[in-house]
Design a protein around this motif. Sequence first.
Motif, PDB file in Angstrom:
ATOM      1  N   GLU A  15       0.917  -1.168  -0.067  1.00 44.82           N
ATOM      2  CA  GLU A  15       0.018   0.244  -0.035  1.00 44.82           C
ATOM      3  C   GLU A  15       0.787   1.390  -0.045  1.00 44.82           C
ATOM      4  O   GLU A  15       0.699   2.279  -0.706  1.00 44.82           O
ATOM      5  CB  GLU A  15      -1.089   0.101   1.265  1.00 44.82           C
ATOM      6  N   ASN A  16       2.015   1.297   0.657  1.00 40.28           N
ATOM      7  CA  ASN A  16       2.708   2.520   0.980  1.00 40.28           C
ATOM      8  C   ASN A  16       3.493   2.500  -0.539  1.00 40.28           C
ATOM      9  O   ASN A  16       3.616   3.738  -0.988  1.00 40.28           O
ATOM     10  CB  ASN A  16       3.840   2.267   1.893  1.00 40.28           C
ATOM     11  N   ILE A  20       3.299   5.909  -2.960  1.00 43.59           N
ATOM     12  CA  ILE A  20       4.430   6.550  -3.573  1.00 43.59           C
ATOM     13  C   ILE A  20       4.397   6.695  -5.010  1.00 43.59           C
ATOM     14  O   ILE A  20       4.585   7.777  -5.459  1.00 43.59           O
ATOM     15  CB  ILE A  20       5.630   5.922  -3.030  1.00 43.59           C
ATOM     16  N   ILE A  21       4.062   5.588  -5.639  1.00 44.78           N
ATOM     17  CA  ILE A  21       3.815   5.627  -7.040  1.00 44.78           C
ATOM     18  C   ILE A  21       2.667   6.561  -7.348  1.00 44.78           C
ATOM     19  O   ILE A  21       2.783   7.315  -8.341  1.00 44.78           O
ATOM     20  CB  ILE A  21       3.469   4.135  -7.591  1.00 44.78           C
ATOM     21  N   THR A  22       1.525   6.539  -6.792  1.00 47.30           N
ATOM     22  CA  THR A  22       0.407   7.387  -7.220  1.00 47.30           C
ATOM     23  C   THR A  22       0.787   8.904  -7.086  1.00 47.30           C
ATOM     24  O   THR A  22       0.731   9.659  -7.958  1.00 47.30           O
ATOM     25  CB  THR A  22      -0.719   7.038  -6.222  1.00 47.30           C
ATOM     26  N   LYS A  23       1.503   9.244  -5.673  1.00 45.66           N
ATOM     27  CA  LYS A  23       1.946  10.632  -5.636  1.00 45.66           C
ATOM     28  C   LYS A  23       2.857  11.026  -6.794  1.00 45.66           C
ATOM     29  O   LYS A  23       2.878  12.117  -7.214  1.00 45.66           O
ATOM     30  CB  LYS A  23       2.753  10.625  -4.341  1.00 45.66           C
ATOM     31  N   PHE A  27       2.489  14.049  -9.113  1.00 47.93           N
ATOM     32  CA  PHE A  27       3.572  15.024  -9.421  1.00 47.93           C
ATOM     33  C   PHE A  27       4.215  15.213 -10.858  1.00 47.93           C
ATOM     34  O   PHE A  27       4.095  16.395 -11.546  1.00 47.93           O
ATOM     35  CB  PHE A  27       4.615  14.756  -8.691  1.00 47.93           C
ATOM     36  N   VAL A  28       4.209  14.084 -11.579  1.00 47.58           N
ATOM     37  CA  VAL A  28       4.663  14.187 -12.966  1.00 47.58           C
ATOM     38  C   VAL A  28       3.509  14.757 -14.129  1.00 47.58           C
ATOM     39  O   VAL A  28       3.897  15.639 -14.869  1.00 47.58           O
ATOM     40  CB  VAL A  28       5.204  12.638 -13.506  1.00 47.58           C
ATOM     41  N   LYS A  29       2.402  14.482 -13.566  1.00 43.77           N
ATOM     42  CA  LYS A  29       1.434  15.089 -14.553  1.00 43.77           C
ATOM     43  C   LYS A  29       1.045  16.566 -14.327  1.00 43.77           C
ATOM     44  O   LYS A  29       1.042  17.258 -15.091  1.00 43.77           O
ATOM     45  CB  LYS A  29      -0.109  14.377 -14.271  1.00 43.77           C
ATOM     46  N   ALA A  30       1.333  16.851 -13.018  1.00 43.72           N
ATOM     47  CA  ALA A  30       1.093  18.168 -12.603  1.00 43.72           C
ATOM     48  C   ALA A  30       2.249  19.019 -13.234  1.00 43.72           C
ATOM     49  O   ALA A  30       2.019  20.298 -13.754  1.00 43.72           O
ATOM     50  CB  ALA A  30       0.945  18.506 -11.015  1.00 43.72           C
TER      51      ALA A  30
END
Length: 164
Positions: A15-16, A20-23, A27-30
């Motif tokens: 889950e962690n 981290i991957i989701t965040k 970040f990359v999309k933003a």
Amino acid sequence: MKKTNRKNKNENCMENNNSIITKAQIFVKAQFSAFLGATSDYLIMILLTEFLGVYYMVSITIGCVVGSVINFSINKLWAFRSKDLAYRRSLIQQLWRFGFVVVSGILLKLSGTWLITTFVFENESYYWISRLIADGIVSACYTFTMQHYWVFAKNTTEYDDESA
């Protein structure tokens, strides 16, 4: 009993890692969204200043507004969008908050650009380099954080308060 604990630890670790991957993906999309907004912003600034003779501080402001509209749209529809969690705030609330971030960001960028141009380069022809430096600092330290955690905040549970 040990197998259960080990399994729970492995699940928590997974889950962690997913978090981290989701965040990182957000970040990359933003950053891609910011790149598109900034590109249009810079093109407008250069066009107005170099080809139409508009004072660089005015052209920066106009470019920032146009780039911000592009950035907001991409962030809302793609970068911060989630299939699982709804936005905590309505579109109107997001627009007001984004407007605050944009205006304060423009003031930070203008101030930084002017300070660097005036006191570091001591020559207005280097305004565009000063702008890149100021934008990098403001983007890294202010804009992403404010958009992610304040403008486009998500509900963390189905019971989250809409007014938070």
